[in-house]
Scaffold this active site. Structure first.
Site, PDB file in Angstrom:
ATOM      1  N   SER A   1       0.681  -1.290  -0.441  1.00 18.38           N
ATOM      2  CA  SER A   1       0.240  -0.266  -0.082  1.00 18.38           C
ATOM      3  C   SER A   1       1.092   1.219   0.029  1.00 18.38           C
ATOM      4  CB  SER A   1      -0.862   0.063   1.649  1.00 18.38           C
ATOM      5  OG  SER A   1      -2.009   0.916   1.445  1.00 18.38           O
TER       6      SER A   1
ATOM      7  N   HIS B   1      -7.695  -5.243  -0.770  1.00 19.00           N
ATOM      8  CA  HIS B   1      -6.683  -4.448  -0.312  1.00 19.00           C
ATOM      9  C   HIS B   1      -7.095  -5.119   1.606  1.00 19.00           C
ATOM     10  CE1 HIS B   1      -3.367  -1.141  -0.726  1.00 19.00           C
ATOM     11  NE2 HIS B   1      -4.288  -1.295   0.784  1.00 19.00           N
TER      12      HIS B   1
END
Length: 667
Positions: free
Chosen positions: A520, A638
């Protein structure tokens, strides 16, 4: 702007699908020695399972637990009838693709609001069930991603946050435009009363809570992930729940503040206003504005205040205060009356404490999670009458954790700033060894010690794992965060390079044995590192990254992060972004490190296109024979994922890094 791979931004285009298929074949042909060995050991170490802290409602408590064979943690309730599961994601969906995103029991412990999503997309749908019978009373209510639920007494209604319908917002803004609503149980969600958010910033996130006695409503608003919020309260005893009269606590102030309504009638204010490391103030709820605040727990010169809990079923009520000191957790004890420190809470070791919880009605007990590099999650119980801490619940699995040595080291960055780093290594032998350097450096998130099957597997195999506490994180408070955000982002990358140089200079590793990894915002970190200092690193694992910093606002939740990174719409911010944007700093003919990008097709936070474009650029530009690979995973997102997906991803990443740092052995 040169952007030769913009065509990869359309995942539905035939040429993109063809390209992704070819990338999948290339990854499948990669010789990753040791992959099955890594897979087996990560799987074994994850059989520790996990355990979560209890949430109390009267005689009932709720907690999460994952047993060694389970793919997801299960939500349990414990009452007079014993322990039973309430929400089991695998029972809802045996495929393992459904995740439990959030849950909140009502104030009486009779009803439970919970949110689930499918395939990693985090598009939470809200349901309510009756705890006694397990009957689902209503749902799904859609568009509830990241929604808090604040029950009113009696369980007949609650406040929550929901996005506007897609057809009522401009195209491309469907992930934004949140509002706060009052919902009556059983009524159609589309008839809910909107109480807040109309006409405000489209990227605002909202928080909402109701005090235990139901009198006080709190609403907070922050623009995206900004480290600041506006804050209001309303007295529901004197204004209607559907049209509360909001009183400003703070507005247009560059600080984060939260409120806790004490059982003693006082308002406790947790804030970094005029205190970057945090403080707790007190005032009366009727006078919530800043000029009425009085310090109870003042800012510490070194430790960062992280949490507090009030215990009042004692002759002298106390407040437990959680701190992190260079990312190591501790808890101090203070008199509630005046904040004077009277002692500390014993903790199991030098690790991470995950939140301090108490009974809503008060008491002398507190619970907190604890983990460190070799300890799977546990729940500890503190009894204020005796001052003792005891184990309340351990992770249910029994695993043989390899012995490791953890060192807390200090090094200096390019501008002389002192930075801390944890270095985890085998207990015997010396360097240099194949080493993974991991970091994050953003959004005020701290890199604290914790049980990790991947880290332990790597170290057991003979490697070293280092975790740098870079600027941009929260390890030293909000000033540390801001020293690595916005126009200061280069500080984060300098801290990372300096960590690598320190590991090499002290004989831990060599540049030919050094890998970096991050996900990320940490994927942005390692993307910048490999383009700025390619000679320093042998291998890179870059997961779910931001890499095109000129167009990041156009995809996923990117527009909510321009308060962290800056916006390409602003000329001077554009220049700062371009200076480090990894995709735009790939240079032809450079000997780039071996690089593995791992991305997830259902990622609605960071679109996989970042990694797709960067992989294509590096494959074209590199003069090295070291591979640039892309692992593109379907039906994953995610965040939360099943254990089997976690194991497979970790095995591929470890095997890739081992292959290119010299750690790998043949199966």
């Amino acid at each position: 702007m040169p952007d030769p791979y913009r065509w990869l931004e359309d995942p539905d285009a035939p040429e993109v699908k063809e390209w992704l298929e070819a990338q999948g074949e290339l990854f499948g042909q990669a010789g990753l020695a040791g992959r099955e060995r890594f897979r087996g050991r990560v799987e074994e170490l994850l059989k520790s399972g996990s355990i979560g802290a209890p949430t109390w409602r009267g005689s009932r408590h709720f907690f999460m637990r994952r047993t060694p064979e389970q793919e997801h943690a299960v939500l349990y309730v414990v009452d007079e009838a014993g322990e039973r599961p309430l929400i089991d994601a695998m029972a809802l969906d045996p495929s393992g693709l459904t995740t439990l995103d959030a849950w909140q029991p009502d104030k009486e412990g009779r009803l439970l609001a919970y949110q689930i999503s499918v395939g990693g997309d985090e598009e939470s749908q809200l349901y309510v069930l009756e705890i006694e019978t397990g009957e689902v009373l209503e749902g799904p209510i859609d568009r509830c991603r990241y929604s808090p639920v604040a029950w009113l007494p009696g369980g007949g209604s609650y406040y929550y946050v929901r996005r506007l319908a897609p057809e009522s917002v401009p195209e491309g803004e469907e992930q934004y435009h949140r509002r706060v609503y009052l919902h009556v149980l059983g009524a159609p969600a589309d008839d809910d009363t909107m109480i807040f958010g109309e006409g405000l910033e489209k990227t605002n996130y909202y928080g909402v809570s109701v005090s235990r006695d139901g009198r006080w409503l709190t609403i907070s608003a922050s623009r995206g992930t900004a480290p600041r919020n506006d804050l209001w309260i309303a007295d529901l005893a004197s204004s209607p729940g559907g049209a509360p009269e909001l009183v400003t606590v703070q507005e247009d102030v560059d600080a984060q503040t939260g409120l806790h309504f004490g059982r003693d009638g006082r308002l406790y204010v947790f804030t970094d206003r005029d205190a970057p490391r945090g403080r707790v103030c007190v005032t009366a709820p009727e006078n919530p504005a800043h000029e009425h605040w009085r310090d109870l727990i003042p800012e510490d010169a070194e430790a960062v205040l992280s949490d507090f809990a009030i215990l009042d079923d004692l002759a002298e009520p106390i407040v437990l205060v959680g701190w992190t000191r260079h990312a190591i957790s501790e808890i101090s004890v203070h008199r509630l009356a005046d904040g004077a420190r009277t002692g500390s809470v014993p903790t199991p070791g030098l690790g991470t404490i995950g939140g301090i919880s108490e009974r809503p009605e008060g008491g002398y007990e507190a619970w907190f999670g604890y983990t460190d590099n070799t300890t799977p999650p546990t729940i500890q119980h503190f009894d204020a009458r005796t001052g003792e801490t005891t184990l309340w619940a351990a992770s249910p699995g029994s695993v043989e954790v390899p012995p490791v040595r953890t060192e807390h080291v200090v090094y200096h960055s390019a501008d002389g700033t002192e930075v801390h780093m944890l270095v985890i290594s085998p207990v015997d032998g010396s360097g240099p060894r194949p080493t993974i350097l991991n970091g994050y450096g953003g959004f005020g998130i701290s890199m604290t010690p914790g049980y990790s099957a991947s880290v332990l597997t790597w170290v057991e195999a003979g490697g070293v794992y280092a975790i740098a506490q870079l600027r941009g994180g929260g390890e030293q408070g909000e000033e540390w965060h801001r020293a690595g955000m916005f126009g200061n982002k280069q500080n984060v990358f300098d801290d990372m390079h300096a960590a690598a140089e320190h590991l090499i200079a002290t004989g831990v590793t060599t540049s030919g044995q050094l890998a970096i990894s991050g996900g990320s915002n940490g994927g942005l970190l390692v993307g910048a590192a490999l383009t700025q200092r390619p000679e320093l690193y042998a291998a890179v694992a870059c997961s779910a990254p931001l890499l095109d910093m000129i167009r990041y606002e156009l995809f996923g939740l990117g527009a909510t992060w321009n308060v962290e990174y800056g916006s390409a719409e602003v000329p001077e911010e554009f220049a700062a972004l371009l200076a480090y944007s990894p995709y735009h700093n790939v240079r032809h003919g450079v000997d780039y490190p071996a690089t593995l990008f791992t991305v997830f097709a259902s990622d609605t936070r960071v679109h996989p296109l970042h990694a797709w474009k960067m992989a294509a650029a590096l494959q074209h530009a590199t003069s090295s024979d070291r591979p640039i690979l892309l692992r593109n995973e379907s039906e994953a997102g995610h965040g939360a994922r099943s254990v089997s997906k976690t194991v497979a991803l970790a095995a591929d990443q470890l095997a890739f890094l081992a292959t290119h740092t010299g750690l790998a052995r043949e199966e």
